[in-house]
Design an enzyme around this catalytic site. Structure first.
Site, PDB file in Angstrom:
ATOM      1  CG  MET A  61      -2.002  -1.175   1.000  1.00 14.01           C
ATOM      2  SD  MET A  61      -3.143  -1.273   2.372  1.00 14.01           S
ATOM      3  CE  MET A  61      -2.052  -1.649   3.727  1.00 14.01           C
ATOM      4  CB  SER A 101     -12.393 -42.294   8.789  1.00  9.60           C
ATOM      5  OG  SER A 101     -11.309 -41.520   8.357  1.00  9.60           O
ATOM      6  NE  ARG A 107      -5.033 -41.851  -0.134  1.00 12.92           N
ATOM      7  CZ  ARG A 107      -4.044 -41.235   0.538  1.00 12.92           C
ATOM      8  NH1 ARG A 107      -2.904 -41.870   0.757  1.00 12.92           N
ATOM      9  NH2 ARG A 107      -4.199 -40.011   0.967  1.00 12.92           N
TER      10      ARG A 107
END
Length: 877
Positions: A102, A768, A562
């Site tokens: 600024m 979960s 996974r």
């Protein structure tokens, strides 16, 4: 009636919301009795009113006039008086530091008459002319919107111009103003002040300020305060100057005196980088009295704030004046070191140390550094402005950096010095290198705030922008696009790509013997974090190696394993065989081939996490992800048919791909639906988990597996799958002659599951939360598509300040999580609750999960220390 203006003596350091950071700091220093030039602050409320209405509040001008009169009486001079003028600075000051974003206007009140009075009063015509040209240049660019290039590059050598030459520059600059605005530079000091205040207000919404706020996640509705302060002049000759100092090294955290000083200069000269500075230590030789006074003030401020302070000062004819103080920005290394050192010094306790250091700063310490190599020689060396290691292709302007980064290139932005206009390129770049400036230059301050590696003031580098290259004096020429490596910890610049090594913190967490104070500090405070946090931290890990690393990093289990990641590589063929099987025998054969591989995976992961929970998610993605692309396979089969080559496998595969093709596969046959439609697939995985558990028990281990069923939307879905899973586990237990207690739960990743969680909880042992899919289904966003398509536009228009895939959308997804927690525990008070979506490692999201009462968060192994830290910060509040 609203009040908009406050004298410095009327505020304090805790009023940043109202007075902005700069105004609150000036007020605090004034109240401490430190030498602060008097002035007043126009509040952020006035700015917000201006931005909302397009004009200042009606009462603002009268309030400013009242405080200006008080300032004139105190100083014994009037604004712009032709004989003995009072001059003021007009500076922005938001709640959060936004360096260079600024506007600032210095020397307001000078005109053709008062510049004569200033020269007479000071006895220095050159100083008066220099101050006037500064006002014209800053006012022209900041207030009148004139391109800075319109003002002559002659000022690169401004310190070499005499009074007469500077007066000529003043006339040139007045002509520039007239040419670009169609009017003369305003001679009325009150008009100058009014327009400068308005320009500071308006600068809150400039593109560069808005970009910086998005980058730093600063709210758009705060506005900026405006500080009007009596000028003190560092450009009054050799006994004057300006500087920026830190009470501790902002790069390393070392105790001492750090900063930059520039003789015969105003503050903007120091931070702009247009002239190379000297160190604060050199000030002791130039002005011992001011140096000693500065050290005394620095000690007062650090003890008062109980933190490292960043301060700006000016020396006018041997007299020291303080212009700003704030809690200083610092690198991640410095943040940890300072926090621990201040604990040892008795300034703060360990809990406050945890509050002071963010998880993001801890995360920055986990990134690689250049591998040690005593024989490696730098081609150039600058100042170590922001540590870390960065490798990339040289780019010489911001636009090129943005363009190349968008196509996947790693880039180093190289500039003479950076300015706020370079922010997009700085955001896009891996690192920043400048040939000018010091540790408090724009490049250094912004880079440290963003966590970018930065080297400043590499004076031997000469940038040849027209020919798109840089030259190292006495060394090589580097073309744009060539690869360089920069070390922000040493300031060294190397040609080519330099090998990197894990940082000391990582090696210490890995259990290596490391002599490093930062690593010592991180480990020490992580111990305290573990003592106070409520949330447990698990890891997302699919391999034994990741599981072992996560445990070394302090994970208390695996929250997401996974299994689909285990079906890639050489195993993909077995999955293809399963999918294209035309009968039960074919499916059984493929599953039989997969089961021992799965069992070995789970055995090794359970061994790595022995004694800790391991939540295994059954296969989740649609099966088409394991098959060839439909278009590619169709072309291959068509070519085979043309050549009359019959490949039975390809034809069977094509038929399977067409059979499984879905318009929107992420909302199709996946997750729990696979377990119902192809029950043998889940049975195989459950048997592999149960047998791996039995193997570990037989080996004397303490395996604690949990089975998670993905994408459940109905309690009936989970009940059907749970029954078949329990049967498989019971069969293995009977075969082995042991008892197997394996909890079975589900991933809450659909809105329906969240709002019916009370019913789903009747058949689940744990929930979960999969916040990635919850975000996709709540917003109707496909993460793979929309992030690169319209997220930037959405941020620009304020739909959200940051991607909901990066930080949890509390109003949408957060409310679903809150609802599911309440409903689930209403049915089953002992229901175990965690989150394993992308937000499990996000610091801001972790605070929300702690608030709603989850038991754990799960994240990537490298984020485990971050999550541990932020979980503690959430508990401490």
């Amino acid at each position: 009636m609203s009040r908009y203006v406050y004298d410095f003596a009327q505020g304090n350091k805790d009023q940043k919301d109202l007075l902005g950071g700069k105004g609150a700091g000036l007020a605090e220093m004034t109240n401490l009795g430190l030498p602060v030039p008097p002035g007043f602050t126009i509040s952020t409320e006035a700015c917000r009113a201006y931005l909302a209405e397009g004009a200042e509040p009606d009462v603002l001008e009268a309030e400013v006039d009242e405080h200006l009169r008080a300032l004139e009486e105190r100083m014994g001079r009037r604004l712009g008086d032709p004989h003995d003028p009072l001059l003021v600075s007009v500076r922005s000051g938001a709640k959060f530091s936004m360096p260079g974003m600024m506007e600032t206007v210095l020397d307001v009140g000078l005109n053709d008459e008062s510049v004569v009075g200033l020269a007479q009063q000071s006895g220095d015509e050159r100083f008066a002319a220099d101050s006037y040209r500064r006002l014209l240049q800053m006012f022209g660019t900041t207030v009148l919107g004139i391109d800075g290039a319109a003002f002559s590059d002659r000022m690169d050598a401004g310190d070499l111009l005499d009074a007469e030459q500077l007066r000529a520059v003043v006339e040139d600059f007045k002509a520039v103003v007239r040419q670009h605005t169609g009017r003369d530079f305003p001679q009325d000091p009150r008009e100058q002040l009014r327009l400068a205040i308005r320009a500071v207000f308006a600068s809150w919404n400039t593109p560069r300020a808005a970009l910086y706020r998005r980058q730093e996640q600063i709210p758009d509705d705060l506005g900026t305060a405006v500080n009007v302060q009596a000028m003190v002049f560092g450009n009054r000759g050799g006994s004057s100057g300006s500087g920026v100092a830190f009470t501790r090294d902002p790069a390393t955290g070392d105790q001492g005196v750090y900063g930059d000083y520039l003789s015969d200069a105003q503050g903007e000269d120091v931070v702009s980088g247009v002239r190379n500075t000297v160190s604060i230590a050199d000030l002791a030789e130039l002005d011992r009295s001011s140096y000693d006074e500065l050290l005394r003030i620095m000690e007062v401020l650090e003890k008062h704030y109980r933190d490292m302070c960043d301060l700006e000062f000016t020396i006018e004819d041997g007299r020291l004046w303080m212009l700003q103080t704030r809690v200083g920005k610092r690198t991640a290394e410095a943040a940890v070191r300072i926090a621990v050192d201040m604990v040892d010094e008795g300034l703060i306790d360990e809990d406050e140390a945890l509050r002071r250091v963010t998880g993001e700063q801890v995360g920055a310490l986990l990134f690689p550094r250049f591998a040690p190599d005593p024989g490696r020689q730098p081609v150039a060396t600058g100042m170590s402005a922001s540590p870390g290691a960065a490798v990339g292709r040289v780019v010489l302007d911001s636009a090129t950096a943005v363009e190349w980064a968008a196509r996947g290139e790693h880039v180093i932005l190289v500039r003479k010095e950076t300015s706020p206009e370079d922010l997009p390129g700085m955001v896009a770049a891996n690192g920043i290198l400048t040939s000018r400036g010091g540790k408090t230059s724009h490049a250094a301050v912004v880079a440290r705030g963003m966590g970018r590696t930065c080297v400043c003031g590499a004076e031997s580098i000469v940038i040849d922008l027209p020919n798109r290259r840089l030259t190292v004096r006495g060394g090589p020429t580097v073309a744009e696009g060539d690869v360089i490596s920069i070390d922000g910890s040493t300031g060294e610049v190397f040609l080519g790509e330099v090998a990197v090594s894990d940082p000391a913190v990582v090696r210490r967490l890995e259990g290596q013997d490391v002599d490093d104070p930062v690593a010592d500090a991180v480990v020490r405070l992580l111990g305290r974090a573990d003592a106070v946090r409520r949330l447990a931290v698990r890891a997302n890990a699919d391999t034994p190696e990741d599981a072992a690393r996560a445990r070394r990093f302090g994970a208390c289990g695996i929250g997401l394993c996974r299994t689909e990641h285990m079906f890639l590589g050489e195993r993909r063929g077995l999955v293809e065989d399963l999918i294209v099987a035309e009968d039960d025998a074919g499916q059984e054969s493929a599953l039989t081939g997969l089961e021992p591989l799965q069992r070995q995976d789970f055995t090794e992961i359970l061994a790595a996490m022995d004694g800790l929970p391991v939540t295994v998610r059954l296969i989740d993605p649609p099966l088409h992800e394991f098959l060839p692309d439909l278009t590619d396979l169709s072309v291959r089969v068509a070519l085979e048919d043309e050549r009359h080559v019959e490949d039975e496998h390809d034809h069977r595969m094509l038929a399977a791909v067409r059979r499984l093709h879905e318009q929107n596969p992420m909302l199709g046959l996946r997750g729990v639906r696979l377990g119902i439609v192809i029950p043998g697939l889940f049975d195989m995985q459950a048997r592999a988990i149960a047998e791996a558990t039995a193997d570990r028990i037989a080996a004397g281990g303490d395996p604690r597996p949990e089975i998670m069923v993905p994408l459940v939307a109905s309690e009936r879905e989970l009940a059907l799958v749970r029954a078949q899973l329990e049967q498989v586990v019971a069969t293995v237990a009977d075969e082995r002659g042991i008892t197997l207690d394996i909890p079975i739960g589900t991933m809450i990743e659909l809105p329906r599951a969240a709002v019916t969680a009370d019913r789903i909880a009747t058949v689940a042992d744990f929930f979960s939360f999969g916040t990635n899919d919850l975000t996709q289904t709540t917003w109707g966003f496909s993460r793979d598509d929309v992030e690169s398509e319209f997220f930037p536009a959405y941020r620009d228009h304020g739909v959200f300040p940051v991607s909901p895939f990066e930080t949890l959308d509390v109003e949408g997804v957060g409310e679903l999580v809150r609802t599911a927690v309440r409903l689930g525990r209403q049915t089953r008070p002992d229901l175990h609750l965690g989150v394993c979506g992308e937000h499990g490692g996000d610091p801001a999201s972790i605070h929300f999960f702690d608030e709603v009462g989850l038991d754990y968060v799960s994240c990537s192994p490298y984020r485990v220390p971050v999550a541990r830290w932020e979980a503690a910060r959430a508990a401490l509040g």
